[in-house]
Design an enzyme around this catalytic site. Structure first.
Site, PDB file in Angstrom:
ATOM      1  CD  GLU A   1      -3.078  -0.934   0.227  1.00 17.96           C
ATOM      2  OE1 GLU A   1      -3.050   0.051  -0.528  1.00 17.96           O
ATOM      3  OE2 GLU A   1      -3.977  -1.802   0.194  1.00 17.96           O
TER       4      GLU A   1
ATOM      5  CD  GLU B   1     -10.748  -1.970  -7.424  1.00 20.34           C
ATOM      6  OE1 GLU B   1      -9.678  -1.785  -6.829  1.00 20.34           O
ATOM      7  OE2 GLU B   1     -11.860  -1.668  -6.919  1.00 20.34           O
TER       8      GLU B   1
ATOM      9  CG  ASP C   1      -6.153  -7.430  -7.027  1.00 19.97           C
ATOM     10  OD1 ASP C   1      -5.081  -7.678  -6.443  1.00 19.97           O
ATOM     11  OD2 ASP C   1      -6.975  -6.605  -6.581  1.00 19.97           O
TER      12      ASP C   1
ATOM     13  CD  GLU D   1     -14.763  -5.311  -0.339  1.00 13.68           C
ATOM     14  OE1 GLU D   1     -13.635  -5.078   0.138  1.00 13.68           O
ATOM     15  OE2 GLU D   1     -15.284  -4.569  -1.188  1.00 13.68           O
TER      16      GLU D   1
ATOM     17  CB  THR E   1      -2.570  -1.165  -9.230  1.00 17.66           C
ATOM     18  OG1 THR E   1      -3.750  -1.906  -8.955  1.00 17.66           O
ATOM     19  CG2 THR E   1      -1.852  -0.807  -7.925  1.00 17.66           C
TER      20      THR E   1
END
Length: 801
Positions: free
Chosen positions: A144, A401, A289, A383, A487
């Site tokens: 992150e 997304e 992902d 979710e 991303t």
């Protein structure tokens, strides 16, 4: 062929592939404009209005953060204050994204440039230079921190220099943000000191890995370890310091070696020291992902051919094993035909966008349409949702997304359907997430209850992609086609590839061949895009046609996984309520005339309920007939036996009549029996093996038991307190192959607990008999009758002389 010729050849191949991918998208655009579009076209006026509404959304959230939360990492929109690490009550692992380094502002800098607000961008850059520091005794997520902070700083630095040249502003800026990103990069580097080269999941900003809390650090996710290269390569090439790119390449190489060689799939969690997989679920959602995303984008940004080859290998495997039409369901990497989950998570919504970038448009359209219908059904995409599109986890943290994929599909097709989808997403955020102090995450999409949370990606991604969707290229200060989106939607210029290369040109090896670089341009463009969506139009409840009047649904035909059937019973006034643990799948049906759509359908509902009662009785009788028993002699009298109930399986021989299997009980080592072999394989021969439920399929355990020569297999439940007295017994399912020849039965935990207690009490091995429960009852009854007859004869007086 000389080395120079080989490099030229491979360079030519890469250019040809880029040309083919571009041609695919161009052809798609041409075909989509030539076909009649049933979607209502959006006027330029409405599109401009939506673009300005997206801009207003940004400033509503941005100003709320700056006025009420800065310099905190995040805004708490319900409390209208900032979230500080170590000050605000802890949320556990969720707080690993926080480092007390003004994350939301850093993550948002490049959005200000896209909006054309150079004045605020300059002001924000000055605040970051003045206030943000990294020398803190705080443990943060490497993943992150890299995508949000390192990526945010690098993108802002690149755009600051761009504005100096093209907007004649910020001449005072001397690369301070780049130096800050270098410092932060060095603080992340200790995480890469592992035997595999795969980084730890967390690191202390001041102490590195010397923090006592990190001594037991072992596990990381595939996405966490594989989503570093874009930012670290850009950092190396902009600073001239190669260490960052070298470490990131090494991590990607190590991950590639850990793929399953048979399936080309990856798991989701691994041990950074040994490289062993901890979780072998393989899909495209949470935990994996952005690893796929960075393989393809690393090729695009850096021109390193091996990443294209790796992406194609993985992509083909995903489409072969994970993809089922528009749905993407996790499988086991080592047993790719075995599904490991019955639900999908919302993070997979990025996948259609990645498919667009790689040129595979038809499945992108299909999956996006499925997700859009889930959104229409539940207001937001929850979710996680099940294969029949019910809610598995109800949260929605305003993730980007789905909007990201919508943006890329619109750019590739020009189809106004995607503008309408974006409009729906924007209006939904405005109606259900907007609060007086920003935008609040939704704690449960069923109730609409808010959560005191506004992640930094709401500004850096969600609203950014909405703004881009409704913007024309001429509306933007930069040409986004000259950049790669990370991303976290940060912009890195394609020109980075020209700044020097720490990698080597690809050479064909045993790992790759020319087929890994070839993907045909999809021939499905003639279906594109409306004809691809049309068959899916009624895929999910909410857009499904109701059952036509006069054709009643019978209880025998009813399928809970069929959306039309669910709508039909709802119209008949029937509601289903989960009973107990949702994972057990138990539901109770309730009927009410007042809830029926009409009087006629209320009558149908009554008839349906009566049929269901009869059907339940029949099923109970059948289940009783199929019920298995695990029987053993009592401690007091070897002639007296006790039977514990067990369930049958669909894939093993059924014990009927007087058939039974007898043998000593032995526990499998390891107990889950999911490895290729058992530690006590020799000891298990001829015995009744016991394995615990979990980690792999029932039939996989059965095949292993059969392989080691066990006489039978008992699978015990892994849910504490489960019992056949309170829960219906079920038959274990297989995979369609009839290769298991030994009996296999299932025992709930309470029943197995009784068996286990006897095993521990006995000094000698416990001998059990696996048989049909009905036959055990007959056997016991026959024994009692014989005993009674014997007793009767013994009590009869002698015949008088």
């Amino acid at each position: 062929m000389s080395a120079t010729s080989s490099e030229s050849f491979m360079h030519g191949q890469r250019l040809m592939l880029i040309f083919l991918v571009a041609l695919c998208i161009v052809v798609a655009c041409v075909l989509s404009t030539e076909t009649t579009m049933p979607t209502q076209n959006m006027s330029n006026k409405e599109r401009a209005e939506l673009r300005e509404e997206a801009r207003d959304m940004f400033y509503h959230a941005y100003n709320a953060y700056m006025q009420n939360a800065y310099p905190a990492d995040e805004l708490m929109p319900l409390s209208c204050k900032g979230r500080y690490r170590g000050v605000t009550p802890s949320r556990g692992d969720m707080d690993d994204i926080l480092g007390n380094f003004s994350m939301t502002l850093v993550d948002t800098l490049d959005t200000l440039v896209l909006l054309g607000d150079f004045t605020e961008f300059e002001h924000a850059v000055k605040l970051v230079i003045r206030d943000v520091q990294f020398d803190s005794d705080i443990i943060v997520s490497v993943f992150e921190t890299n995508i949000r902070m390192v990526g945010g700083l690098l993108s802002a630095h690149i755009l600051a220099e761009y504005l100096q040249k093209h907007a004649d502003t910020m001449h005072w800026y001397k690369g301070e943000l780049l130096e800050m990103s270098r410092e932060l990069g060095y603080r992340l580097l200790p995480a890469f000191n592992t035997s595999t080269g795969i980084p730890h999941a967390r690191v202390n900003l001041r102490l590195g890995m010397k923090d006592p809390m990190l001594k037991k650090s072992r596990e990381t996710c595939t996405a966490c370890a594989g989503t570093i290269l874009l930012e670290f390569a850009a950092l190396s090439r902009l600073t001239g310091d190669p260490i960052f790119e070298v470490r990131a390449h090494a991590a990607m190489d190590a991950l590639w070696k850990l793929r399953h060689r048979g399936s080309d799939l990856m798991g989701t969690v691994l041990n950074v020291h040994s490289g062993d997989w901890v979780r072998r679920d393989s899909g495209v959602g949470a935990g994996i992902d952005s690893y796929y995303e960075y393989l393809f984008k690393s090729y695009v940004l850096l021109g390193d051919d091996k990443y294209l080859a790796r992406f194609n290998r993985h992509y083909n495997a995903v489409m072969k094993y994970v993809s089922e039409g528009p749905m993407l369901l996790d499988v086991l990497m080592h047993r790719p035909h075995a599904k490991s989950k019955n639900f999908m998570d919302s993070l997979l919504a990025f996948w259609p966008g990645l498919q667009v970038l790689s040129g595979d448009l038809k499945p992108a359209v299909q999956t996006h349409e499925m997700l859009y219908q889930v959104m229409q059904m539940h207001t937001f995409i929850p979710e996680a949702f099940t294969v029949d599109f019910q809610i598995h986890w109800g949260q929605h943290p305003l993730r980007p997304e789905f909007i990201e994929s919508t943006y890329f599909l619109y750019r590739a097709t020009g189809d106004h359907h995607y503008l309408q989808v974006g409009k729906k997403a924007l209006k939904t955020l405005q109606q259900y997430a907007k609060v007086s102090c920003g935008y609040a995450a939704v704690n449960d999409v069923r109730t609409g209850k808010h959560e005191d949370r506004m992640d930094s990606f709401v500004l850096s991604e969600t609203i950014k992609y909405l703004f881009l969707l409704f913007s024309d290229p001429q509306d933007l200060i930069i040409n986004v086609d000259e950049f790669v989106f990370t991303t976290e939607a940060h912009l890195l210029p394609l020109s980075i590839a020209q700044l020097g290369n720490a990698t080597f040109s690809f050479r064909q090896t045993d790992e790759h061949n020319v087929l890994d670089f070839m993907r045909t341009c999809p021939s499905s463009n003639r279906l594109f895009p409306e004809k691809v969506r049309k068959p899916l139009r009624n895929f999910i409840t909410g857009s499904c046609p109701r059952t036509t009047a006069g054709k009643r649904l019978s209880a025998l035909d009813f399928q809970a996984s069929n959306a039309d059937h669910l709508r039909a019973v709802y119209d008949m006034g029937i509601t289903m309520v989960s009973v107990g643990d949702r994972s057990q799948g138990k539901v109770r049906l309730f009927h009410s005339f007042y809830n029926a759509k009409s009087h006629e359908e209320g009558e149908m509902g009554l008839q349906f309920m009566q049929e269901m009662l009869e059907l339940t009785k029949m099923q109970s009788i059948n289940q009783l007939a199929q019920l298995q028993a695990v029987a053993y002699a009592t401690d007091e009298n070897p002639q007296d036996w006790i039977a514990l109930m067990a369930g049958p399986s669909h894939f093993s021989p059924e014990l009927t009549g007087d058939q039974f299997v007898q043998g000593d009980v032995i526990l499998a080592k390891p107990l889950r029996a999911c490895d290729e072999s058992l530690e006590n394989a020799e000891e298990a021969k001829g015995k009744v093996l016991v394995a615990e439920r979990g980690d792999c399929t029932f039939v996989s355990k059965a095949r292993l038991a059969q392989k080691v020569g066990a006489a039978a297999l008992i699978v015990c439940d892994n849910v504490p307190g489960s019992s056949g007295e309170t829960q219906p017994m079920f038959a274990m399912s297989g995979d369609g192959k009839d290769d298991v020849l030994i009996p296999v039965v299932f025992m709930y935990s309470v029943e197995f607990g009784k068996l286990s207690a006897v095993m521990q009490r006995r000094k000698q091995p416990l001998r059990v008999r696996v048989m049909q429960m009905v036959e055990f009852k007959r056997w016991q009854l026959a024994k009692e009758q014989r005993q009674n007859q014997t007793a009767s004869v013994a009590q009869k007086p002698d015949k008088e002389l």
